[in-house]
Design an enzyme around this catalytic site. Structure first.
Site, PDB file in Angstrom:
ATOM      1  N   HIS A   1       0.812  -1.219   0.000  1.00 41.53           N
ATOM      2  CA  HIS A   1       0.000   0.000   0.000  1.00 41.53           C
ATOM      3  C   HIS A   1       0.846   1.270   0.000  1.00 41.53           C
ATOM      4  CE1 HIS A   1      -3.564   2.272   0.084  1.00 41.53           C
ATOM      5  NE2 HIS A   1      -4.265   1.580   0.943  1.00 41.53           N
TER       6      HIS A   1
ATOM      7  N   ASP B   1     -11.409  -8.718 -18.136  1.00 33.14           N
ATOM      8  CA  ASP B   1     -11.628 -10.000 -18.809  1.00 33.14           C
ATOM      9  C   ASP B   1     -10.266 -10.513 -19.272  1.00 33.14           C
ATOM     10  OD1 ASP B   1     -12.216 -12.106 -20.523  1.00 33.14           O
ATOM     11  OD2 ASP B   1     -13.909 -11.095 -21.475  1.00 33.14           O
TER      12      ASP B   1
END
Length: 490
Positions: free
Chosen positions: A192, A426
């Site tokens: 992070h 996808d």
């Protein structure tokens, strides 16, 4: 992390050569309680040597060193190819994606002057292949039920790793888990202090685009988000920070779905002016007062939803005194708010936290429009000046970001319903079915916004609350009237 089955040593590949390391497999040991078992582990490097030097952590990156690595992932339908071919495809495309974003294959380094940088040295990442033959998609995506966290935690490696540990551990790790019904989960764990949500999902999109044979959008590695700052965050003796909340506090976690119709209804309510009586006169005066939140522009759909969450969760926190101050914190993407703006594909953290406050009694005696107007005013005011003031305050007193909820009155909304979680992800065999996260950075009042899968303006909110607060929220008819089950789970 799911139980690792192989104890064999791994051999690294040279950066410019094949980045795929020989897959290691071993006989199964005792399966973990979740039923998710890692069957192979690979070390993956970029398929081309990095031409990027050190990237200095910014005033927005450094505070995140005390946070857990981000853990987010996606469920996919069963692919129409053998698992060995799927793993090979994912690893080869990951290697090429890391060449596009070489910072994720590097390590953190503290320089002699105490500055911390990302060294883009092609050190590589971990890629795990796991199986769960006794589990199906229905075990994870259960309508009208809590998230089965004892299962989801094993969908991710590097569980609860603190970002400072990127000095000695990979900055990203990846796990693909194949369920018994053929469905696949792809989980990414990312440091992070290296990425915020925008950069995280940009990389997810990059990997997916390369996997399906398309060209990705290139990130911007310029350090132009307060890149001239000389502030440092020191850790004497190289001892890193710990997270600032109790990781073992009991929590229930649930994903609430809000349909596009429900959100339109909330937005209509908060933007509707009263038609008569004393309230109409009061709101009319506020609308013409430039200092009043009621005089602001139209309140957004998401702000309307957050206002309802703020009211309902505060009601559910039965132990709060009427004069207690409640706070709604929302992660703010600063990229487009700065003047001049920085690139929308700026790589790294470019976020701050916008706080809106009110007492418990104020929320109780005012309506949804009032709460939404408060949120709208806070966010409308969070422009270039507010960002620069917050950055200057941090540089004057550098510190890690204090995640948590010590007084039990805070809501922290992270992630964004605008992130491309379904759009662009996808990998070549179908759109994702659902988003799920691991145990990272979760505490009382931590929430994350996800776009609805339908792409029609619906929103999913992942909510973490203590058991008694979650039970009270589920009994709140005003809140639950807006909650429904997404059609693809019916």
């Amino acid at each position: 992390m799911a139980q690792m089955l192989s104890a064999m040593a791994m051999v690294d590949a040279a950066p410019a050569a094949s980045a795929i390391v020989t897959k290691l497999q071993a006989a199964c040991l005792d399966a973990p309680a979740s039923g998710i078992t890692v069957v192979s582990r690979q070390h993956v490097r970029p398929d081309a040597a990095s031409a990027i030097g050190d990237l200095t952590l910014s005033v927005s990156d450094l505070p995140m060193l005390s946070c857990h690595y981000i853990q987010k992932g996606l469920f996919f339908p069963a692919p129409d190819l053998p698992m060995s071919s799927l793993v090979s495809l994912l690893v080869s495309s990951l290697s090429r994606a890391l060449a596009v974003v070489p910072a994720l294959a590097g390590r953190l380094v503290t320089l002699p002057d105490d500055r911390i940088v990302i060294r883009c040295n092609d050190a590589g990442v971990e890629f795990l292949h796991a199986v769960a033959p006794g589990l199906s998609l229905d075990d994870f995506l259960v309508p009208d039920a809590d998230v089965p966290t004892k299962l989801t935690k094993d969908l991710f490696p590097m569980d609860r790793t603190v970002s400072y540990d990127g000095h000695c551990r990979p900055l990203t790790s990846f796990q693909v888990t194949v369920l018994g019904d053929g469905a696949v989960f792809i989980g990414i764990v990312a440091n992070h202090a290296v990425v915020d949500g925008t950069s995280f999902w940009h990389f997810f999109n990059t990997w997916a685009a390369i996997c399906r044979g398309e060209s990705p959008r290139l990130p911007d590695f310029r350090r132009n988000f307060f890149g001239d700052s000389t502030a440092v965050l020191r850790f004497p003796g190289g001892v890193g920070p710990a997270v600032t909340f109790d990781v073992d506090a009991p929590l229930r976690e649930r994903v609430f779905h809000f349909s596009a119709d429900a959100i339109r209804e909330l937005k209509a309510i908060v933007n509707r002016r009263p038609s008569g009586g004393q309230d109409a006169e009061v709101y009319g005066k506020m609308a013409h007062d430039p200092k009043s939140p009621e005089g602001r522009c139209e309140i957004s759909s998401f702000q309307s939803l957050c206002a309802q969450i703020w009211l309902s969760v505060t009601r559910a926190r039965k132990r709060l005194a009427p004069d207690a101050t409640t706070t709604f914190r929302m992660a703010v993407n600063c990229r487009h708010r700065l003047r001049p703006a920085i690139s929308p594909v700026y790589f790294g953290n470019a976020i701050q936290s916008a706080a809106t406050t009110a007492t418990v009694s104020e929320l109780a005696r005012n309506d949804l429009r009032w709460a939404a107007a408060k949120l709208n005013a806070s966010l409308a005011a969070y422009g270039d000046g507010a960002i620069r003031r917050a950055a200057a305050a941090w540089q004057a007193a550098p510190r890690c970001f204090p995640l948590g909820n010590p007084d039990g009155s805070v809501i922290t909304m992270g992630s964004s319903n605008r992130f491309p979680m379904y759009e662009g992800n996808d990998f070549g065999w179908g759109r994702p079915l659902a988003v799920r996260s691991g145990r990272a950075n979760k505490f009382d009042g931590k929430m994350s916004a996800f776009p609805g899968r339908a792409g029609d303006g619906s929103v999913d909110i992942e909510v973490c609350l203590p058991p008694e607060t979650m039970a009270a929220l589920l009994r709140d008819g005003e809140f639950m009237q807006y909650v429904s089950c997404p059609s693809h789970l019916l």
